[in-house]
Design a protein around this motif. Structure first.
Motif, PDB file in Angstrom:
ATOM      1  N   SER A 232      37.914  -9.666  -0.419  1.00  0.00           N
ATOM      2  CA  SER A 232      39.364  -9.820  -0.513  1.00  0.00           C
ATOM      3  C   SER A 232      40.083  -8.769  -1.344  1.00  0.00           C
ATOM      4  N   GLY A 233      39.344  -7.947  -2.083  1.00  0.00           N
ATOM      5  CA  GLY A 233      40.009  -6.959  -2.933  1.00  0.00           C
ATOM      6  C   GLY A 233      40.176  -7.408  -4.374  1.00  0.00           C
ATOM      7  N   TRP A 234      39.567  -8.524  -4.745  1.00  0.00           N
ATOM      8  CA  TRP A 234      39.570  -8.947  -6.152  1.00  0.00           C
ATOM      9  C   TRP A 234      38.346  -8.361  -6.845  1.00  0.00           C
ATOM     10  N   ILE A 235      38.515  -8.040  -8.118  1.00  0.00           N
ATOM     11  CA  ILE A 235      37.360  -7.759  -8.953  1.00  0.00           C
ATOM     12  C   ILE A 235      36.709  -9.110  -9.228  1.00  0.00           C
ATOM     13  N   ILE A 236      35.393  -9.196  -9.049  1.00  0.00           N
ATOM     14  CA  ILE A 236      34.716 -10.484  -9.188  1.00  0.00           C
ATOM     15  C   ILE A 236      33.586 -10.358 -10.195  1.00  0.00           C
TER      16      ILE A 236
ATOM     17  N   ARG B 129      20.802  -8.459 -14.503  1.00  0.00           N
ATOM     18  CA  ARG B 129      21.779  -9.521 -14.258  1.00  0.00           C
ATOM     19  C   ARG B 129      23.060  -8.894 -13.721  1.00  0.00           C
ATOM     20  N   VAL B 130      23.452  -9.303 -12.530  1.00  0.00           N
ATOM     21  CA  VAL B 130      24.683  -8.792 -11.924  1.00  0.00           C
ATOM     22  C   VAL B 130      25.861  -9.490 -12.609  1.00  0.00           C
ATOM     23  N   ARG B 131      26.686  -8.713 -13.296  1.00  0.00           N
ATOM     24  CA  ARG B 131      27.870  -9.283 -13.972  1.00  0.00           C
ATOM     25  C   ARG B 131      29.108  -9.148 -13.085  1.00  0.00           C
ATOM     26  N   TYR B 132      29.064  -8.121 -12.268  1.00  0.00           N
ATOM     27  CA  TYR B 132      30.203  -7.876 -11.362  1.00  0.00           C
ATOM     28  C   TYR B 132      29.681  -7.781  -9.932  1.00  0.00           C
ATOM     29  N   PHE B 133      30.166  -8.643  -9.092  1.00  0.00           N
ATOM     30  CA  PHE B 133      29.805  -8.592  -7.668  1.00  0.00           C
ATOM     31  C   PHE B 133      30.730  -7.624  -6.944  1.00  0.00           C
ATOM     32  N   ARG B 134      31.992  -7.519  -7.452  1.00  0.00           N
ATOM     33  CA  ARG B 134      32.955  -6.530  -6.957  1.00  0.00           C
ATOM     34  C   ARG B 134      33.657  -5.950  -8.163  1.00  0.00           C
ATOM     35  N   PRO B 135      33.688  -4.641  -8.324  1.00  0.00           N
ATOM     36  CA  PRO B 135      32.968  -3.687  -7.502  1.00  0.00           C
ATOM     37  C   PRO B 135      31.458  -3.862  -7.650  1.00  0.00           C
ATOM     38  N   TRP B 136      30.745  -3.648  -6.561  1.00  0.00           N
ATOM     39  CA  TRP B 136      29.298  -3.820  -6.568  1.00  0.00           C
ATOM     40  C   TRP B 136      28.641  -2.692  -7.380  1.00  0.00           C
ATOM     41  N   PRO B 137      27.651  -3.028  -8.217  1.00  0.00           N
ATOM     42  CA  PRO B 137      27.015  -2.000  -9.073  1.00  0.00           C
ATOM     43  C   PRO B 137      26.048  -1.108  -8.290  1.00  0.00           C
ATOM     44  N   ASP B 138      26.587  -0.281  -7.413  1.00  0.00           N
ATOM     45  CA  ASP B 138      25.755   0.559  -6.535  1.00  0.00           C
ATOM     46  C   ASP B 138      24.757   1.412  -7.311  1.00  0.00           C
TER      47      ASP B 138
END
Lengths: 311, 424, 94
Positions: B141-145, B305-314
């Motif tokens: 959706s364009g939100w930082i998650i 541990r993924v803290r941010y799903f968006r933006p994805w930690p590429d």
């Protein structure tokens, strides 16, 4: 406070070159909102004809700052805006919802009911062209009995939902009906609403040449006929008192009303109506006025129940 | 009524024992939010209750809009924000799905707002327990998650969210996730920094435009398809910028308040470990516990541990895939007909990886099924042992069936068995 | 008065925002089949055409004599219909 046309400045109240169809009642109405409220208003517009009328970015054909918002959320977005302005010390800004009958009577009713119940300090205008015109003339809760639409090919079988009465039942401080056929009356009502604190509801009758199938030059005349036949009574409900507006007062008496057929025969959407259908609509009009009569006579010694709560 | 006790530190910092939801409310108050619009839903409800309490008792100078639905909650939050007020909402599960339309609208408007998502399963059947399908459902959706591991991080992320979303390089709304009940209703000590220090650190609200009589701004009317396209491109560039901003804010927050998490991901012994778990949310703590035990036993294993799903930690995931012998993804969500969300996202980084690690994607804990440290231990140990014994494999859909059902259902689905790399 | 700063974005930023301006879908005068022609001899300056014009394309001179903005007038004919003294004729284009 009578409206004098000569007093208005020579400025654009609406932006010409917008995307409205010729003879559009919504652009008429928007001009009157600008005439009444001037430069201190922002509009909240849910999906509908007025989303399209604005035309294409980076220009907008409606002469207001606007928050366009999803279909069902106009009243809540406006409530939020008002709260934001209040918290920033900007009590001078009028937040006005400009929504169609779909966005008001149907998909947006819940959000509007919530805002009305909370007493959010906004003006909510329902511009009622009696169907979902933007998607191509489908029936709405505000489509009258008998009207052809592209989802009621043989005519709608149900009567129009009476949203102004629903709003009166919410016990809000100000409810009014208006018509693009009587701009001065609409402007006066808007100006009055702007002085009232709390939730204000104005239901603007807006005959649509495309959806109702009439000559675009006839928009004001058809709007006036709706009033003169008693089909669209103009009234004002302020602090618990209902008053029939001057342009409608004559038509309180059934015999003084212009025959309904004069209104129906100009509109292609009613072309297929039988006499029995016309009778059903006439009975609807009688019942509408009987309700108004009751509401007008209802004792109301001290304003709305909301006032009694000290709100 | 939960007990709260206070302890004042040397620098004016207050340590409170708070549930995750109260930690959210305290962060919202500390950020000097002006408008709150929210609708109750379990397990988010105590956020809106606490904020209402704070506002009604004058502890917080804000206006509360007690809306009639979540759809209205976010619309009102957006309205207030468009007028220029810092605003906040919170929801969960079905509430989040109901507001989904406005979630997109808010991001498209490029108006910064902050929302807590207390993660919860989606029905039917009704289930109020933790599950990540609701929060990941907003991923496009364009939100930082973001998503927190513990109540302290809930507080810190919520406060940081205002800073990040209002950064002129970003101007996107932001979700802070916290796991239903596990964080939302469980007390833990939370350091609340001194308000003056917070005020110094968090600048007054910034946003790209306001809709006022003076600005004349019209938001959202029709645009040419080409302009629409470029607006979408612009959201993606803001997401890329957000990676930098998130990292900067994390560093700065660490300097000022003494807590630093690592930016988009937290690396818990993940650098240089042969095996790694990729996980998000509160149960990361259990995974870490299992990892510590395994490390004691001599295993080279860590947690990313993924803290941010968006933006994805590429970058971080690419590095992890490049350096690990095996990666175990633990997903508390499933894209039906697809796979777990963390695994699916991470596999997009595989082409950039210099190495092809063994991969297993575990679906576990849906609807709040408890998965303890002992189970993480078993899952991880068996993964490592299998790789060491049989060589690398790809096993993307491994259903960690709840104990009571174990043995009655297949863990590997038809069409998604375990594929040995040697076979290729 | 308010503690909000409208600050320019610092990245590539394209927001869906517009400003009110004439011609948001171009010169709508081209939509017209008939054009309103005002007979100044007959006009009594009642301003009803100006009031009812949906487009804001009936304009007022200093003396309140009206004229038409043909760039944008869509030719709906409302002005001619509401004129109480029939001072506006709808004349076919072309």
């Amino acid at each position: 406070m009578p409206v004098k046309l000569r007093d208005f400045p020579r400025t654009h109240f609406n932006m010409p070159g917008n995307a409205a169809c010729p003879g559009c009642p919504e652009t008429m109405g928007l001009r009157y909102v600008k005439m009444a409220l001037g430069d201190k208003a922002v509009l909240v517009i849910p999906a509908g004809c007025s989303s399209v009328i604005q035309g294409i970015s980076p220009k907008s054909g409606i002469n207001f700052p606007i928050l366009n918002i999803v279909f069902a959320a106009a009243a809540s977005a406006a409530a939020g805006m008002k709260a934001g302005f209040e918290m920033l010390g900007r009590d001078d800004v009028q937040v006005v919802v400009w929504a169609g009958d779909g966005g008001t009577a149907d998909i947006g009713l819940q959000a509007m009911s919530g805002a009305a119940e909370r007493g959010d300090d906004i003006i909510y205008i329902c511009v009622d062209n009696e169907a979902y015109m933007n998607t191509g003339i489908q029936r709405s809760g505000a489509t009258p009995y008998g009207a052809w639409t592209t989802t009621t090919w043989t005519g709608k079988k149900e009567h129009k939902k009476n949203v102004p009465f629903i709003m009166i039942a919410h016990d809000v401080p100000y409810v009014a009906t208006a018509s693009v056929g009587y701009p001065q009356d609409f402007i006066e009502k808007l100006r009055k609403a702007a002085t009232v604190k709390g939730f204000k509801y104005i239901h603007l009758h807006a005959p649509c040449p495309v959806g109702w199938r009439f000559d675009p030059g006839l928009t004001p005349e058809i709007a006036q006929l709706a009033v003169k036949t008693g089909m669209w009574p103009l009234f004002e409900y302020h602090n618990g008192k209902l008053k029939i507006s001057s342009f409608s007062r004559l038509y309180r008496v059934k015999e003084k009303r212009v025959p309904l057929k004069e209104y129906l025969k100009l509109q292609g959407r009613f072309r297929h109506l039988k006499d029995s259908d016309v009778k059903i609509l006439e009975e609807y009009i009688d019942r509408l006025w009987a309700w108004l009569d009751l509401l007008e006579k209802a004792p109301n010694p001290s304003g709305t129940a909301r006032d009694l709560l000290g709100k | 009524m939960l007990l709260t006790w206070f302890q004042r530190g040397d620098d004016g910092m207050v340590v409170k024992t708070l549930t995750g939801n109260k930690a959210v409310a305290h962060a919202v108050k500390a950020a000097r939010v002006k408008v709150v619009a929210a609708y109750p839903i379990t397990p988010q409800t105590t956020i809106v209750e606490t904020l209402a309490d704070m506002i009604e008792h004058g502890e917080m100078n804000a206006k509360m809009i007690r809306v009639e639905s979540e759809h209205s909650a976010l619309a009102a939050t957006l309205g207030a924000a468009a007028a220029g007020a810092r605003s906040f909402t919170a929801t969960s599960s079905h509430g989040l799905l109901l507001m989904h339309e406005v979630v997109w609208w808010t991001a498209g408007a490029r108006i910064p707002v902050v929302m807590s998502v207390v993660t919860r399963a989606i029905g039917p059947p009704w289930n109020i327990h933790v599950d990540h399908n609701d929060i990941w459902d907003q991923r496009d959706s364009g939100w930082i998650i973001s998503i927190a591991e513990n109540n302290q991080e809930v507080f810190d992320l919520t406060l940081q969210a205002f800073r990040i979303s209002e950064d002129p390089r970003v101007y996107l709304p932001m979700i802070v996730g916290l796991d239903g009940f596990i964080l939302s209703h469980t007390v833990a000590p939370v350091d609340i920094p001194d308000q003056e220090k917070i005020d110094q650190w968090l600048p007054p609200r910034r946003q790209p435009y306001v809709i006022t009589p003076e600005s004349g701004v019209v938001m959202g009317n029709l645009a040419a398809d080409e302009d629409y396209y470029m607006m979408r491109y612009s959201i993606q560039t803001a997401m890329v910028e957000a990676k930098k901003v998130i990292s900067e804010v994390d560093d700065e927050y660490g300097e000022v308040f003494g807590r630093k998490y690592g930016g988009l991901v937290e690396c818990f012994h993940c650098d240089g470990s042969k095996y790694n778990i990729v996980i998000a949310g509160s149960w990361s703590g259990d995974a870490k516990e299992a990892v510590l035990k395994l490390r004691d036993e001599g295993y080279s294993v860590g947690v990313l541990r993924v803290r941010y799903f968006r933006p994805w930690p590429d970058e971080e995931i690419r590095r992890l895939l490049s350096t690990s012998k095996g990666v175990l993804f633990i997903d508390r969500s499933i894209s039906f007909g697809g796979k777990g969300h963390l695994l699916t996202e991470a596999m997009t980084n595989l082409a950039e990886s210099t190495n092809l690690p063994a991969v297993r994607g575990v679906i576990a804990g849906l609807g709040g099924v408890d998965v303890g440290a002992d189970e993480f231990y078993e899952l991880t140990k068996s993964f490592i042992d299998e790789v060491e014994e049989n060589g690398p494999f790809y096993d993307p859909l491994y259903w960690h069936i709840p104990q009571v059902y174990r043995g009655k259902y297949p863990e590997r689905l038809p069409g998604y068995g375990k594929f040995s790399y040697e076979r290729r | 008065m308010s503690n909000v700063n409208v600050e320019e974005p610092k990245s590539l930023f394209i927001a869906p925002v517009s400003k009110p301006a004439p011609g948001s879908v171009g010169k709508t005068g081209t939509w017209r089949h008939e054009k309103p022609v005002i007979n100044e001899e007959k006009c009594v300056k009642c301003l009803l055409c100006w009031l009812y014009c949906p487009e804001d394309t009936i304009l007022r001179r200093e003396d309140d004599m009206v004229y038409v903005d043909y760039d944008y007038c869509k030719g709906c004919g409302i002005c001619a219909k509401v004129c109480p003294v029939n001072a506006i004729d709808m004349v076919p284009e072309g």
